[in-house]
Write a protein that holds these residues in place. Sequence first.
Motif, PDB file in Angstrom:
ATOM      1  N   ASN A   1     -10.286   1.810   3.411  1.00  0.00           N
ATOM      2  CA  ASN A   1      -9.491   0.436   3.831  1.00  0.00           C
ATOM      3  C   ASN A   1     -10.464  -0.679   3.985  1.00  0.00           C
ATOM      4  O   ASN A   1     -10.314  -1.656   4.512  1.00  0.00           O
ATOM      5  CB  ASN A   1      -8.730   0.755   4.957  1.00  0.00           C
ATOM      6  CG  ASN A   1      -7.692   1.734   5.104  1.00  0.00           C
ATOM      7  OD1 ASN A   1      -6.490   1.352   4.428  1.00  0.00           O
ATOM      8  ND2 ASN A   1      -8.041   3.027   5.353  1.00  0.00           N
TER       9      ASN A   1
ATOM     10  N   GLU B   1       1.087  -3.038   2.942  1.00  0.00           N
ATOM     11  CA  GLU B   1       0.811  -1.615   2.885  1.00  0.00           C
ATOM     12  C   GLU B   1       1.467  -0.963   4.024  1.00  0.00           C
ATOM     13  O   GLU B   1       1.102  -0.836   5.176  1.00  0.00           O
ATOM     14  CB  GLU B   1      -0.658  -1.203   3.013  1.00  0.00           C
ATOM     15  CG  GLU B   1      -1.364  -1.178   1.779  1.00  0.00           C
ATOM     16  CD  GLU B   1      -2.817  -0.526   2.105  1.00  0.00           C
ATOM     17  OE1 GLU B   1      -2.833   0.356   2.834  1.00  0.00           O
ATOM     18  OE2 GLU B   1      -3.873  -1.103   1.292  1.00  0.00           O
TER      19      GLU B   1
ATOM     20  N   THR C   1       1.771   2.328   4.876  1.00  0.00           N
ATOM     21  CA  THR C   1       1.093   3.725   4.138  1.00  0.00           C
ATOM     22  C   THR C   1       0.274   4.330   5.276  1.00  0.00           C
ATOM     23  O   THR C   1      -0.066   3.848   6.257  1.00  0.00           O
ATOM     24  CB  THR C   1       0.213   3.220   2.997  1.00  0.00           C
ATOM     25  OG1 THR C   1      -0.933   2.426   3.609  1.00  0.00           O
ATOM     26  CG2 THR C   1       0.935   2.331   2.023  1.00  0.00           C
TER      27      THR C   1
ATOM     28  N   GLU D   1       0.541  -0.476  10.822  1.00  0.00           N
ATOM     29  CA  GLU D   1       0.402   0.711  11.404  1.00  0.00           C
ATOM     30  C   GLU D   1       1.075   0.298  12.825  1.00  0.00           C
ATOM     31  O   GLU D   1       1.528  -0.849  13.151  1.00  0.00           O
ATOM     32  CB  GLU D   1      -0.990   1.291  12.130  1.00  0.00           C
ATOM     33  CG  GLU D   1      -1.875   1.582  10.998  1.00  0.00           C
ATOM     34  CD  GLU D   1      -3.389   1.981  11.345  1.00  0.00           C
ATOM     35  OE1 GLU D   1      -3.594   2.929  12.059  1.00  0.00           O
ATOM     36  OE2 GLU D   1      -4.112   0.959  11.105  1.00  0.00           O
TER      37      GLU D   1
ATOM     38  N   LYS E   1      -9.173  -5.030   3.637  1.00  0.00           N
ATOM     39  CA  LYS E   1      -8.155  -5.348   4.096  1.00  0.00           C
ATOM     40  C   LYS E   1      -8.165  -6.079   5.727  1.00  0.00           C
ATOM     41  O   LYS E   1      -9.159  -5.790   6.435  1.00  0.00           O
ATOM     42  CB  LYS E   1      -7.505  -3.836   4.432  1.00  0.00           C
ATOM     43  CG  LYS E   1      -7.471  -3.053   2.828  1.00  0.00           C
ATOM     44  CD  LYS E   1      -6.545  -1.670   3.140  1.00  0.00           C
ATOM     45  CE  LYS E   1      -6.573  -1.030   1.805  1.00  0.00           C
ATOM     46  NZ  LYS E   1      -5.892   0.337   1.936  1.00  0.00           N
TER      47      LYS E   1
ATOM     48  N   HIS F   1      -2.871  -3.853   5.963  1.00  0.00           N
ATOM     49  CA  HIS F   1      -2.401  -2.348   6.465  1.00  0.00           C
ATOM     50  C   HIS F   1      -1.513  -2.416   7.759  1.00  0.00           C
ATOM     51  O   HIS F   1      -2.223  -2.782   8.722  1.00  0.00           O
ATOM     52  CB  HIS F   1      -3.651  -1.618   6.599  1.00  0.00           C
ATOM     53  CG  HIS F   1      -3.404  -0.158   6.749  1.00  0.00           C
ATOM     54  ND1 HIS F   1      -3.288   0.807   5.661  1.00  0.00           N
ATOM     55  CD2 HIS F   1      -3.447   0.557   7.754  1.00  0.00           C
ATOM     56  CE1 HIS F   1      -2.903   1.997   6.091  1.00  0.00           C
ATOM     57  NE2 HIS F   1      -3.161   2.108   7.392  1.00  0.00           N
TER      58      HIS F   1
ATOM     59  N   SER G   1      -5.725  -5.349   9.370  1.00  0.00           N
ATOM     60  CA  SER G   1      -4.846  -4.353  10.147  1.00  0.00           C
ATOM     61  C   SER G   1      -3.964  -5.236  10.987  1.00  0.00           C
ATOM     62  O   SER G   1      -4.282  -6.127  11.663  1.00  0.00           O
ATOM     63  CB  SER G   1      -5.653  -3.697  10.948  1.00  0.00           C
ATOM     64  OG  SER G   1      -4.880  -2.863  11.880  1.00  0.00           O
TER      65      SER G   1
ATOM     66  N   ARG H   1      -5.998  -0.224  -1.611  1.00  0.00           N
ATOM     67  CA  ARG H   1      -7.754  -0.656  -1.947  1.00  0.00           C
ATOM     68  C   ARG H   1      -8.271  -1.291  -3.097  1.00  0.00           C
ATOM     69  O   ARG H   1      -8.928  -2.096  -3.208  1.00  0.00           O
ATOM     70  CB  ARG H   1      -8.542   0.771  -1.501  1.00  0.00           C
ATOM     71  CG  ARG H   1      -9.821   0.594  -1.771  1.00  0.00           C
ATOM     72  CD  ARG H   1     -10.606   1.898  -1.593  1.00  0.00           C
ATOM     73  NE  ARG H   1     -11.827   1.835  -2.087  1.00  0.00           N
ATOM     74  CZ  ARG H   1     -12.768   3.082  -2.281  1.00  0.00           C
ATOM     75  NH1 ARG H   1     -12.148   4.135  -2.222  1.00  0.00           N
ATOM     76  NH2 ARG H   1     -14.144   2.691  -2.406  1.00  0.00           N
TER      77      ARG H   1
ATOM     78  N   ASN I   1      -2.277   5.297  11.449  1.00  0.00           N
ATOM     79  CA  ASN I   1      -2.791   5.982  10.318  1.00  0.00           C
ATOM     80  C   ASN I   1      -3.370   7.617  10.509  1.00  0.00           C
ATOM     81  O   ASN I   1      -4.252   7.570  11.239  1.00  0.00           O
ATOM     82  CB  ASN I   1      -3.597   5.287   9.494  1.00  0.00           C
ATOM     83  CG  ASN I   1      -4.038   5.857   8.055  1.00  0.00           C
ATOM     84  OD1 ASN I   1      -4.216   6.855   8.031  1.00  0.00           O
ATOM     85  ND2 ASN I   1      -3.974   5.005   7.061  1.00  0.00           N
TER      86      ASN I   1
ATOM     87  N   SER J   1     -13.964  -1.776   6.680  1.00  0.00           N
ATOM     88  CA  SER J   1     -12.371  -1.742   6.904  1.00  0.00           C
ATOM     89  C   SER J   1     -12.016  -2.237   8.128  1.00  0.00           C
ATOM     90  O   SER J   1     -12.887  -2.538   9.120  1.00  0.00           O
ATOM     91  CB  SER J   1     -12.080  -0.223   7.301  1.00  0.00           C
ATOM     92  OG  SER J   1     -12.205   0.451   5.894  1.00  0.00           O
TER      93      SER J   1
ATOM     94  N   PRO K   1      -2.955   3.916   0.801  1.00  0.00           N
ATOM     95  CA  PRO K   1      -4.153   2.956   1.076  1.00  0.00           C
ATOM     96  C   PRO K   1      -4.816   3.085  -0.384  1.00  0.00           C
ATOM     97  O   PRO K   1      -5.556   1.747  -0.245  1.00  0.00           O
ATOM     98  CB  PRO K   1      -4.794   3.688   2.153  1.00  0.00           C
ATOM     99  CG  PRO K   1      -3.664   4.342   2.927  1.00  0.00           C
ATOM    100  CD  PRO K   1      -2.601   5.007   1.878  1.00  0.00           C
TER     101      PRO K   1
END
Length: 414
Positions: free
Chosen positions: A76, A11, A13, A36, A79, A34, A81, A23, A42, A375, A19
């Motif tokens: 989230n 993602e 996103t 970043e 997921k 996810h 990170s 999800r 995010n 998350s 997200p």
Amino acid sequence: MLPLEGVRVVELTTAWAGPMAGRILAWYGAEAFHIESPTRTNTWRSNRDKPSPLAFPDHDPGDRPWDRVFTFNSQNVNKRSLVVDLKHPHGASVMRRLVDASDVLICNFRPGLLERLGLGYAQLAKTHPELIVVEMPAFGLDGPHADYAALGPTMEMAAGMSAMVAYPGGQPTVTGPSYLDPIGGFNAAAAILTALRHRERTGRGQHIELAQVEAAMQFIGPELIAGTDVAPEGNHVADMAPHNAYPTRGEDEWIAIAAEDDAAWSRLAGLMGQDELARDPRFATLSARKANEAALDALLAEWTAEQDKAELAARLQEGGVAAAAVETAPEQAASEYLAARGFFDELVHAEAGRHRHPGLPLHSTVAQGSQRSASPCYGEANGYVLREVLGLPEEEVEEILASGAMADVPAPGT
């Protein structure tokens, strides 16, 4: 075994729409990463100099507010990170190798971002033809509005929905906090599931463009076909009366009541203890009730004003009248209905603690999804990606981690 176990999703996103798509896939067992940036978190992590205390457990941002914020943590779950600088050579290399080892790439940034990062579908498909890439631009990848910036409320206005949501003489009103975002997320998830099925049959991936404003226009399909404008009437509709929210006992407490036909109105009049209203020439037919709607609303508001909204809604439902108490978020959190449905799952977050998380409205007898982990903390999967997913030798892992290409704390001022 969950339906999407073995599927890996990347993602790129932010906020809600992208997200949300990830999800849903993670709910069904996909491994979702996810992504970043160390310098751009995010937007739903609320990483600001003075974050609102209301966004955090116990109104306390703590030492890592970006990990404790309710907005990010609500969308989230399940997921991992990965925080990586895609402009850094090591970061770009890690991202490309992760995508090459994945099944799906989701992006809900403006058009052209993937190409600028070297992650456009045409580039990726040369070496990874099985990859599914989904882009979720507000107005599409081309056309006169392709470069427009957009958020949920502005997309709703652009889609024509808000012009229909207002009181007579009032300004257009959005339906809520970025209502279109989860709609885009569900559309994207459905498209990805279809693409996975297509790949299963053909062995080929594909590029999917999901224009979120166009997705929202499904809500005004009849009006688009007819080419007609709808005069806003607040809670009133043309084919029902009464159809409104009415005050109940307490401060700012309300009940919604709708009578879909004359028979429902007759039942409502009986429950009010005023059977004669069903025969009153002012209210006996739909056209009469619409012509005298202000008087009808006043009668109902007087009747509901001193009653408990939940008790009244239950009584009306038992009597065959569509009604619902207007619920607040705290009331929903304590809802017996949602508890009985198993809507909430209690998850433990390393920084935010133990909280109940809202689930998804997806129930299956043979392929049920679930919420299995809270998350992720910011960058918590950096080492996992390098060592377990990409299988890099420890020497290279240490070099990448020492290069500044990855982080587990946002850069100052982010």
